[in-house]
Design a protein around this motif. Structure first.
Motif, PDB file in Angstrom:
ATOM      1  N   ARG B 341      -1.325   7.328 -11.728  1.00  0.00           N
ATOM      2  CA  ARG B 341      -0.807   6.242 -10.905  1.00  0.00           C
ATOM      3  C   ARG B 341      -0.439   6.747  -9.505  1.00  0.00           C
ATOM      4  NH1 ARG B 341       0.276   1.171 -11.894  1.00  0.00           N
ATOM      5  NH2 ARG B 341       1.719   0.038 -10.558  1.00  0.00           N
ATOM      6  N   ASN B 342       0.177   7.925  -9.470  1.00  0.00           N
ATOM      7  CA  ASN B 342       0.563   8.476  -8.172  1.00  0.00           C
ATOM      8  C   ASN B 342      -0.669   8.818  -7.327  1.00  0.00           C
ATOM      9  OD1 ASN B 342       2.948   9.487  -6.536  1.00  0.00           O
ATOM     10  ND2 ASN B 342       1.602  11.271  -6.529  1.00  0.00           N
ATOM     11  N   THR B 343      -1.713   9.312  -7.972  1.00  0.00           N
ATOM     12  CA  THR B 343      -2.935   9.650  -7.231  1.00  0.00           C
ATOM     13  C   THR B 343      -3.594   8.381  -6.693  1.00  0.00           C
ATOM     14  OG1 THR B 343      -3.212  11.526  -8.734  1.00  0.00           O
ATOM     15  CG2 THR B 343      -5.089  10.968  -7.354  1.00  0.00           C
ATOM     16  N   TRP B 344      -3.604   7.346  -7.516  1.00  0.00           N
ATOM     17  CA  TRP B 344      -4.134   6.048  -7.055  1.00  0.00           C
ATOM     18  C   TRP B 344      -3.307   5.560  -5.855  1.00  0.00           C
ATOM     19  CZ3 TRP B 344      -1.406   1.223  -8.598  1.00  0.00           C
ATOM     20  CH2 TRP B 344      -1.922   0.114  -7.922  1.00  0.00           C
ATOM     21  N   ASN B 345      -1.989   5.687  -5.969  1.00  0.00           N
ATOM     22  CA  ASN B 345      -1.100   5.238  -4.893  1.00  0.00           C
ATOM     23  C   ASN B 345      -1.421   5.982  -3.591  1.00  0.00           C
ATOM     24  OD1 ASN B 345       1.404   5.473  -3.197  1.00  0.00           O
ATOM     25  ND2 ASN B 345       2.183   4.030  -4.718  1.00  0.00           N
ATOM     26  N   PHE B 346      -1.573   7.302  -3.675  1.00  0.00           N
ATOM     27  CA  PHE B 346      -1.897   8.083  -2.473  1.00  0.00           C
ATOM     28  C   PHE B 346      -3.278   7.705  -1.929  1.00  0.00           C
ATOM     29  CE2 PHE B 346       1.052  12.018  -3.300  1.00  0.00           C
ATOM     30  CZ  PHE B 346       2.142  11.252  -2.950  1.00  0.00           C
ATOM     31  N   SER B 347      -4.224   7.454  -2.826  1.00  0.00           N
ATOM     32  CA  SER B 347      -5.562   7.073  -2.370  1.00  0.00           C
ATOM     33  C   SER B 347      -5.539   5.745  -1.629  1.00  0.00           C
ATOM     34  CB  SER B 347      -6.509   6.921  -3.560  1.00  0.00           C
ATOM     35  OG  SER B 347      -7.036   8.158  -3.890  1.00  0.00           O
ATOM     36  N   ARG B 348      -4.730   4.829  -2.145  1.00  0.00           N
ATOM     37  CA  ARG B 348      -4.583   3.539  -1.461  1.00  0.00           C
ATOM     38  C   ARG B 348      -4.025   3.768  -0.064  1.00  0.00           C
ATOM     39  NH1 ARG B 348      -0.464  -0.695  -4.072  1.00  0.00           N
ATOM     40  NH2 ARG B 348       0.943   0.974  -3.435  1.00  0.00           N
ATOM     41  N   PHE B 349      -3.062   4.682   0.016  1.00  0.00           N
ATOM     42  CA  PHE B 349      -2.474   5.019   1.323  1.00  0.00           C
ATOM     43  C   PHE B 349      -3.556   5.490   2.295  1.00  0.00           C
ATOM     44  CE2 PHE B 349      -0.914   8.294   4.212  1.00  0.00           C
ATOM     45  CZ  PHE B 349       0.110   7.639   4.871  1.00  0.00           C
ATOM     46  N   TYR B 350      -4.362   6.462   1.865  1.00  0.00           N
ATOM     47  CA  TYR B 350      -5.358   7.025   2.784  1.00  0.00           C
ATOM     48  C   TYR B 350      -6.452   6.014   3.126  1.00  0.00           C
ATOM     49  CZ  TYR B 350      -2.931  11.385   2.506  1.00  0.00           C
ATOM     50  OH  TYR B 350      -1.945  12.332   2.602  1.00  0.00           O
ATOM     51  N   HIS B 351      -6.797   5.182   2.179  1.00  0.00           N
ATOM     52  CA  HIS B 351      -7.761   4.124   2.470  1.00  0.00           C
ATOM     53  C   HIS B 351      -7.199   3.177   3.524  1.00  0.00           C
ATOM     54  CE1 HIS B 351     -10.067   0.311   1.062  1.00  0.00           C
ATOM     55  NE2 HIS B 351     -10.702   0.918   2.050  1.00  0.00           N
ATOM     56  N   HIS B 352      -5.944   2.811   3.336  1.00  0.00           N
ATOM     57  CA  HIS B 352      -5.275   1.904   4.272  1.00  0.00           C
ATOM     58  C   HIS B 352      -5.175   2.515   5.669  1.00  0.00           C
ATOM     59  CE1 HIS B 352      -1.680  -0.168   6.010  1.00  0.00           C
ATOM     60  NE2 HIS B 352      -2.229  -1.209   5.440  1.00  0.00           N
ATOM     61  N   GLU B 353      -4.982   3.830   5.731  1.00  0.00           N
ATOM     62  CA  GLU B 353      -4.708   4.492   7.008  1.00  0.00           C
ATOM     63  C   GLU B 353      -5.941   5.087   7.681  1.00  0.00           C
ATOM     64  OE1 GLU B 353      -1.940   4.071   8.449  1.00  0.00           O
ATOM     65  OE2 GLU B 353      -0.958   3.122   6.740  1.00  0.00           O
ATOM     66  N   SER B 354      -7.083   5.103   6.980  1.00  0.00           N
ATOM     67  CA  SER B 354      -8.298   5.607   7.609  1.00  0.00           C
ATOM     68  C   SER B 354      -8.612   4.744   8.830  1.00  0.00           C
ATOM     69  CB  SER B 354      -9.462   5.527   6.613  1.00  0.00           C
ATOM     70  OG  SER B 354     -10.674   5.831   7.280  1.00  0.00           O
ATOM     71  N   CYS B 355      -8.942   5.381   9.960  1.00  0.00           N
ATOM     72  CA  CYS B 355      -9.191   4.590  11.178  1.00  0.00           C
ATOM     73  C   CYS B 355     -10.545   3.915  11.117  1.00  0.00           C
ATOM     74  CB  CYS B 355      -9.066   5.457  12.426  1.00  0.00           C
ATOM     75  SG  CYS B 355     -10.512   6.462  12.802  1.00  0.00           S
ATOM     76  N   GLY B 356     -11.423   4.385  10.217  1.00  0.00           N
ATOM     77  CA  GLY B 356     -12.710   3.729  10.045  1.00  0.00           C
ATOM     78  C   GLY B 356     -13.814   4.271  10.920  1.00  0.00           C
TER      79      GLY B 356
END
Lengths: 166, 446
Positions: B341-356
């Motif tokens: 769950r914590n790894t998923w949470n961190f992945s969501r963070f990085y996906h959200h914060e990727s500048c694209g």
């Protein structure tokens, strides 16, 4: 809460003075650096950054409106839609979740009867999910305007909501 | 009690005000530097101190300073990175809130050393209340004659500007920060050219973290050698550690580099141990992007020696058995924490914060989040685990900035050390998706 389309978009006299001061902070010709500070100032006055407000800010900085749109849509702090009187921005990131944040936020949503991204029908509260607020040792944490609320529990959430509902 | 350099006066009432800070010896380093030292001699002391970038990269600050290009007639800039957004890290927030003049004093010394006459402190926009604290401190310092024109008759001018961000993790990356400071989207720049040659407004620029800059008053007052005498080997001085998670005393601690991880977690001076009735399962030692380690590996090196809180010891064993000191965001998990769950949470963070900007990061972070979401929610397959490893590997090293690596490492390390836990989620989806369900299989808890 909403911007009247026929009302003139203009900073209050105090903010006009402040805006001038902000623009003067940067070297000559680099006034675009004032964009984020001015968007914050605008959001402070109007609650959100409407297209009309963005156009106004573009005019103050003598830049193209699109230069403001592309910035306002990149940074998560700027509300691109009207919001309630109190915007509750709660941290959903790992360290807060380890401290039971998910249960506290479920309680918060239930109490207000809305989900993240929504506003209560009376226009008082908007819920917004945000990432890490740099207060991980004091989690769970949410922010309302400039105020941080830390060590949240269901009971503390009830107290805060009741206080702000008055 | 370990040596305190940054937090020595943190408990003095009113230390956030100029008068109290001054009474505690504040701004004497500015007086010393501007009246008795040359800019180059300040740089020399910082080099001797061996202080390494405290934002996470750990690059020697004095060396970074010495790279600054100095063409005639071109302004140079110092920009303080106060965009602290790495999950698990809240030390700069703490430092600026409680003792703002320390950063202001450090900015004056560092700007003088670099020959900058206008310097910026870029603070994440969420910390607007801290921005107001800093602006008040700047006004006080100016009134006292430590900022402005001809500071203390030295002929040196300096103006400090506090700049708010807008809510974007990526702006902690130094070139994205500079883009943001120029009023643009926070897209990292290709390097070279490095900021030391072409930075803010295409002028030579140094970007340093809040904590790094805040070490300079002590270094000027006591000398670089005295600073280097603290700590172990190339991990000199003290470090602020943001401790969070399942410990008795979360908070910001200043440690002498070289304290053992075990002491840091269990001693009353610091974290005070794991919360009652629970055991240590894992630690993310340097902010969300560094590899997660299970209890046995965070406490001890692969050879059985005690692991220390230093750059070298934390990274000992490479990524196979080690991690990194990073920003010092020390996240502690007991056996109730779910690594999936914590790894998923961190992945969501990085996906959200990727500048694209770069495809591997833009697409890869979203892909990893999706796969981890389905594993966590009971829809994963065993093949997904290898898929995650594959995607993480293809992001790593293939992007303009380190956000891609930062997104890949937590995933790779979680699978490396907690593969059984991922498999349990996939093989027992009903059990694993019960509220509060956590893998209780075989693992070393301490």
């Amino acid at each position: 809460m909403t911007t009247e389309t026929n009302a003139k978009i203009e900073f209050t006299p105090e903010r006009q003075v402040l805006a001038k001061e902000i623009i003067a902070r940067y070297p000559e010709g680099k006034q675009k650096s004032a964009l984020l500070p001015l968007l914050h100032l605008a959001q402070e006055q109007w609650g959100w950054t409407s297209p009309e407000v963005m156009d106004y800010v573009a005019g103050l900085l003598s830049i193209e409106p699109v230069e403001v749109y592309e910035v306002a849509t990149f940074y998560t702090m700027f509300h691109l839609d009207p919001v309630g009187k109190h915007v509750i921005e709660y941290c959903r990131t790992g360290p807060c979740c380890l401290m039971g944040a998910e249960d506290v936020y479920a309680h918060l949503k239930q109490k207000l009867g809305i989900d993240a991204g929504q506003t209560t029908p009376d226009g008082k509260f908007t819920l917004k999910e945000v990432e890490c607020l740099a207060a991980c040792g004091m989690g769970p944490v949410f922010q309302i305007r400039e105020q941080y609320y830390m060590h949240l529990t269901n009971q503390r959430v009830d107290e805060i909501i009741e206080e702000l509902s008055k | 009690m370990g040596k305190k350099i940054l937090l020595e006066h943190i408990d003095v009432p009113g230390i956030d005000t100029y008068d109290v800070y001054r009474k505690q010896g504040g701004y004497t380093a500015v007086e010393k530097a501007l009246k008795t030292m040359t800019p180059d001699s300040v740089v020399e002391e910082v080099k001797k101190a061996g202080v390494r970038g405290r934002g996470g990269a750990g690059f020697p600050m004095g060396m970074k300073w010495s790279f600054l290009a100095k063409p005639e007639g071109v302004p140079r800039y110092l920009v303080c990175n106060a965009d602290e957004s790495e999950p698990g890290t809240f030390k700069d927030h703490y430092l600026m809130k409680h003792i703002p003049h320390l950063l202001i004093e450090g900015m004056i010394i560092s700007s003088f050393a670099l020959g900058a006459n206008k310097s910026f402190i870029y603070v994440r926009g969420e910390l607007m209340y801290v921005i107001r604290i800093l602006e008040k401190a700047i006004a006080e310092a100016k009134a006292a004659g430590f900022l402005g024109k001809n500071i203390m008759g030295s002929g040196y001018d300096l103006e400090l500007v506090v700049q708010p961000g807008g809510g974007a993790y990526i702006c902690g990356e130094e070139t994205a920060l500079l883009e943001s400071l120029e009023g643009k989207r926070g897209n990292p720049r290709n390097k070279p050219p490095f900021p030391a040659v072409k930075g803010l407004y295409q002028c030579p620029t140094v970007v340093n973290n809040v904590e790094s800059i805040s070490t300079t008053p002590w270094i000027v007052n006591n000398g670089g050698d005295a600073y280097a005498a603290i700590g172990i080997g190339r991990s000199t001085g003290t470090k602020l550690i943001s401790a969070s998670g399942h410990i008795n005393k979360p908070g910001v601690y200043e440690i002498e580099l070289g304290v053992s991880v075990e002491d840091f977690i269990y001693a009353d001076e610091w974290c005070g141990g794991i919360r009652p009735g629970h055991k240590l399962k894992a630690v993310v030692a340097g902010g969300s992007s560094v590899p997660i380690l299970p209890a046995n590996l965070i406490l001890n090196l692969a050879n059985g020696d005690k692991r220390l809180m230093t750059y070298e010891s934390l990274s000992d064993g490479g990524f196979a058995t080690g991690t990194m000191l990073g920003s010092g965001g020390f996240i502690v998990m007991d056996e109730t924490a779910c690594v999936v769950r914590n790894t998923w949470n961190f992945s969501r963070f990085y996906h959200h914060e990727s500048c694209g900007q770069c495809s591997p990061c833009r697409e890869g972070t979203g892909w990893m989040e999706k796969v981890l979401h389905r594993i966590e929610h009971g829809h994963g397959s065993l093949h997904d685990i290898d898929l995650l490893v594959d995607v993480a590997k293809k992001i790593e090293g293939n992007t303009i900035c380190p956000l891609g690596d930062a997104a890949a490492w937590p995933v790779g390390s979680a699978i490396r050390h907690f593969r059984d836990e991922f498999e349990w989620h996939i093989k027992h989806p009903v059990e694993a998706t019960q509220p509060g369900a956590v893998y209780r299989g075989e693992m070393a808890l301490v």
